[in-house]
Motif scaffolding. Structure first.
Motif, PDB file in Angstrom:
ATOM      1  N   PRO A 380       0.831  -1.201   0.000  1.00 49.33           N
ATOM      2  CA  PRO A 380       0.000   0.000   0.000  1.00 49.33           C
ATOM      3  C   PRO A 380       0.869   1.255   0.000  1.00 49.33           C
ATOM      4  N   SER A 381       0.536   2.213  -0.854  1.00 40.15           N
ATOM      5  CA  SER A 381       1.349   3.424  -1.052  1.00 40.15           C
ATOM      6  C   SER A 381       2.763   3.068  -1.498  1.00 40.15           C
ATOM      7  N   GLY A 382       2.887   1.950  -2.230  1.00 42.89           N
ATOM      8  CA  GLY A 382       4.212   1.431  -2.552  1.00 42.89           C
ATOM      9  C   GLY A 382       4.871   2.042  -3.772  1.00 42.89           C
ATOM     10  N   ILE A 383       4.121   2.790  -4.617  1.00 46.04           N
ATOM     11  CA  ILE A 383       4.724   3.390  -5.802  1.00 46.04           C
ATOM     12  C   ILE A 383       4.550   4.899  -5.763  1.00 46.04           C
ATOM     13  N   GLY A 384       5.239   5.578  -6.679  1.00 43.78           N
ATOM     14  CA  GLY A 384       5.099   7.017  -6.785  1.00 43.78           C
ATOM     15  C   GLY A 384       6.185   7.768  -6.047  1.00 43.78           C
ATOM     16  N   PRO A 385       6.061   9.092  -5.969  1.00 44.12           N
ATOM     17  CA  PRO A 385       7.085   9.923  -5.308  1.00 44.12           C
ATOM     18  C   PRO A 385       7.316   9.487  -3.866  1.00 44.12           C
ATOM     19  N   ARG A 386       8.602   9.370  -3.505  1.00 48.26           N
ATOM     20  CA  ARG A 386       8.970   8.934  -2.164  1.00 48.26           C
ATOM     21  C   ARG A 386      10.146   9.760  -1.669  1.00 48.26           C
ATOM     22  N   SER A 387      10.285   9.812  -0.368  1.00 45.74           N
ATOM     23  CA  SER A 387      11.466  10.428   0.227  1.00 45.74           C
ATOM     24  C   SER A 387      12.632   9.456   0.123  1.00 45.74           C
ATOM     25  N   THR A 388      13.839  10.000   0.183  1.00 47.22           N
ATOM     26  CA  THR A 388      15.029   9.147   0.054  1.00 47.22           C
ATOM     27  C   THR A 388      15.440   8.525   1.371  1.00 47.22           C
ATOM     28  N   GLY A 389      14.975   9.037   2.462  1.00 47.25           N
ATOM     29  CA  GLY A 389      15.351   8.495   3.761  1.00 47.25           C
ATOM     30  C   GLY A 389      14.299   8.799   4.797  1.00 47.25           C
ATOM     31  N   GLY A 390      14.604   8.398   6.061  1.00 43.06           N
ATOM     32  CA  GLY A 390      13.682   8.637   7.155  1.00 43.06           C
ATOM     33  C   GLY A 390      12.545   7.648   7.160  1.00 43.06           C
ATOM     34  N   GLY A 391      11.829   7.595   8.249  1.00 47.73           N
ATOM     35  CA  GLY A 391      10.680   6.716   8.343  1.00 47.73           C
ATOM     36  C   GLY A 391      11.059   5.259   8.370  1.00 47.73           C
ATOM     37  N   ALA A 392      11.578   4.808   9.494  1.00 42.58           N
ATOM     38  CA  ALA A 392      12.024   3.420   9.602  1.00 42.58           C
ATOM     39  C   ALA A 392      10.882   2.438   9.395  1.00 42.58           C
ATOM     40  N   SER A 393       9.640   2.861   9.673  1.00 45.18           N
ATOM     41  CA  SER A 393       8.500   1.954   9.537  1.00 45.18           C
ATOM     42  C   SER A 393       7.961   1.911   8.115  1.00 45.18           C
ATOM     43  N   ALA A 394       8.463   2.774   7.233  1.00 45.06           N
ATOM     44  CA  ALA A 394       7.963   2.859   5.862  1.00 45.06           C
ATOM     45  C   ALA A 394       9.005   2.283   4.903  1.00 45.06           C
ATOM     46  N   PRO A 395       8.779   1.106   4.343  1.00 45.08           N
ATOM     47  CA  PRO A 395       9.748   0.495   3.421  1.00 45.08           C
ATOM     48  C   PRO A 395      10.003   1.388   2.216  1.00 45.08           C
ATOM     49  N   GLY A 396      11.277   1.568   1.874  1.00 39.59           N
ATOM     50  CA  GLY A 396      11.633   2.364   0.715  1.00 39.59           C
ATOM     51  C   GLY A 396      11.549   3.855   0.931  1.00 39.59           C
ATOM     52  N   GLY A 397      11.260   4.305   2.152  1.00 34.16           N
ATOM     53  CA  GLY A 397      11.097   5.730   2.415  1.00 34.16           C
ATOM     54  C   GLY A 397       9.635   6.116   2.493  1.00 34.16           C
ATOM     55  N   ASP A 398       9.377   7.315   2.966  1.00 32.39           N
ATOM     56  CA  ASP A 398       8.000   7.777   3.143  1.00 32.39           C
ATOM     57  C   ASP A 398       7.339   8.061   1.801  1.00 32.39           C
ATOM     58  N   SER A 399       6.089   7.627   1.673  1.00 30.60           N
ATOM     59  CA  SER A 399       5.315   7.928   0.481  1.00 30.60           C
ATOM     60  C   SER A 399       4.831   9.370   0.544  1.00 30.60           C
ATOM     61  N   MET A 400       5.161  10.151  -0.497  1.00 30.00           N
ATOM     62  CA  MET A 400       4.738  11.547  -0.542  1.00 30.00           C
ATOM     63  C   MET A 400       3.456  11.729  -1.345  1.00 30.00           C
ATOM     64  N   GLY A 401       2.996  10.653  -2.012  1.00 31.42           N
ATOM     65  CA  GLY A 401       1.770  10.730  -2.783  1.00 31.42           C
ATOM     66  C   GLY A 401       1.969  11.435  -4.115  1.00 31.42           C
TER      67      GLY A 401
END
Length: 500
Positions: A380-401
């Protein structure tokens, strides 16, 4: 109220033309079921009185009429409930696609006042506490719209088709939406809303939630104070465990919006949540602006087509058929497409524009794409613009939508082979291919080729079944095309309200 509901049946009370017995019986059965669904009555009985014959004015013809008596036994005027349940948090794409349910166990309690005015009105105070100790509180009142309007306006509503079933809901709520696993933040929302729709208490249609199989249309005004709260670090109390992008997007905002929504709710399919034949569709639009400080226009929609290819065999025919016919009997083809776009508006500087002149949208209003029922093979929220770091609970970085998305799928399904119990209870095996992407509005508009070329693709198979609370499926997917930052997952299970 009862007379108004009777006038909305197929029985002709006005012209005096005779009604066939079959039409009368079917209409009265639907009338009784409709009243029983309100939850306001212990029993509903319709009694046909003795027939009487009346001569016409010239005395040459006569008509037969019957009296119609409705006997109601009301339930208690109050209802108290305490127990456990499942909290359904949705990520932002859920408002348009009906997917992305994140279940949590919770404690629930409610107090309701039922049918105090005799119009099947319901007032409910609801409180819950989920497994993370996050509370939610709401107060709502639902009743037929005509009962709140003055004479001529009330008559205008009642003169509409099914006018007595047009409802109004007044609601105030305080809730916290948990997006920690998607973008390392939570949204604390305080909201008041007024919704007018073709539904009231007990109607077949109340949006996309389970238990409703009628066509739905509604218009909702809302004013919401929202606060985006970044995730706190687990061991360092004064530090955020979120990306700089999420921290920059955090803070309070006021959203003032108007939403129009339309859904077929599986009305044209043979099974709402696990169809094998028919057509389904939904669509909506939202406009937000002053006096709120968030401005945008947002559109979304989707459709699915289900075509039976090989007819299902009965028990005797199945025994006489060969292996291939036994495996592929009941084969159906399914296709679906979903999409949406949001464009930020600053209303001459009255709403936030991000300081860039690009009319940046708020992270809470953007689309977030991925997950079971939407784009299998991706979280869920796995594709699209993402942050490069931060958010240990968010795989691949935080989803920015993102501002523009589409998903499309094609699949073949058959009744579960080799197990009559599962097959007879609607369990089906299916193989699928799905594709989709999510990007910014500027990228989608200025470079359509890049938007299409950014599509992610996955293939796989799974098992699905329609349940009372939605479509339940478990799948195994192999992503074939993806971006390095995408959060992928092969094995998934989920529940949703639309076919994706």
């Amino acid at each position: 109220f009862i007379n108004y509901r009777l006038l909305d049946t197929d029985i002709d009370f006005i012209s005096g033309e005779p009604t066939s017995l079959s039409t009368l019986t079917e209409s009265l059965q639907d009338f009784v079921k409709d009243l029983e669904k309100t939850g306001c009555y212990e029993s509903v009985q319709v009694i046909l009185g003795r027939q009487s014959r009346a001569l016409s004015s010239n005395g040459t013809s006569s008509s037969i009429s019957r009296e119609l008596d409705v006997v109601l036994q009301e339930k208690n005027w109050y209802k108290l409930y305490m127990g456990g349940g499942i909290k359904q948090d949705f990520h932002p794409a859920a408002s348009s696609s009906g997917t992305g349910m994140i279940p949590k166990m919770q404690f629930e309690t409610s107090a309701s006042l039922i049918n105090l005015t005799g119009e099947t009105d319901v007032t409910q105070l609801y409180y819950s506490l989920d497994q993370t100790s996050t509370p939610s509180l709401s107060l709502h009142h639902t009743r037929p719209l005509y009962s709140l309007l003055p004479g001529s306006w009330s008559d205008a509503v009642l003169n509409m088709d099914q006018g007595s079933k047009i409802g109004i809901t007044l609601k105030a709520s305080v809730d916290t939406l948990d997006y920690d696993t998607f973008r390392s933040s939570k949204d604390h929302v305080q909201k008041v809303s007024v919704k007018v729709s073709n539904s009231t208490v007990g109607s077949n249609s109340t949006g996309h939630m389970p238990g409703n199989d009628g066509v739905y249309s509604g218009l909702e005004w809302s004013l919401a104070f929202r606060d985006v709260i970044p995730r706190r670090h687990g061991t360092v109390p004064f530090r955020y465990d979120a990306s700089p992008e999420v921290i920059a997007a955090s803070g309070p905002n006021l959203k003032h919006s108007l939403v129009a929504d339309y859904r077929l709710n599986g009305y044209l399919t043979d099974d709402r949540f696990n169809p094998t034949a028919g057509f389904d569709a939904y669509g909506g639009a939202e406009v937000a602006g002053p006096p709120g400080d968030v401005g945008f226009v947002k559109l979304w929609g989707g459709a699915s087509v289900h075509v039976p290819i090989v007819p299902e065999l009965d028990t005797d025919a199945s025994k006489r058929s060969g292996f291939l016919k036994q495996v592929f009997h009941g084969l159906s083809l399914h296709t679906s497409i979903h999409g949406g776009a949001i464009k930020g508006l600053d209303f001459g500087g009255l709403c936030y524009s991000g300081g860039t002149g690009r009319h940046v949208t708020n992270i809470s209003d953007r689309f977030h794409v991925g997950g079971s029922h939407q784009l299998r093979g991706f979280l869920p929220s796995g594709i699209g613009p993402r942050s490069t770091g931060g958010g240990a609970s968010a795989p691949g970085g935080d989803s920015m939508g993102g501002d523009v998305f589409y998903t499309a799928s094609a699949s073949l399904s058959v009744p579960f082979p080799g197990n009559k119990f599962l097959a007879n209870n609607g369990v089906r095996l299916f193989a699928f291919v799905n594709s989709g992407t999510l990007t910014s509005f500027e990228n989608a508009v200025t470079n359509v080729g890049s938007f299409v070329n950014s599509s992610r693709t996955a293939v796989g198979g799974g098992v699905s079944v329609g349940t009372a609370i939605g479509r339940l499926e478990a799948t195994y997917a192999v992503p074939l095309r993806y971006a390095p930052s995408d959060a992928r997952r092969s094995v998934q299970a989920g529940i949703g309200f639309t076919f994706g």
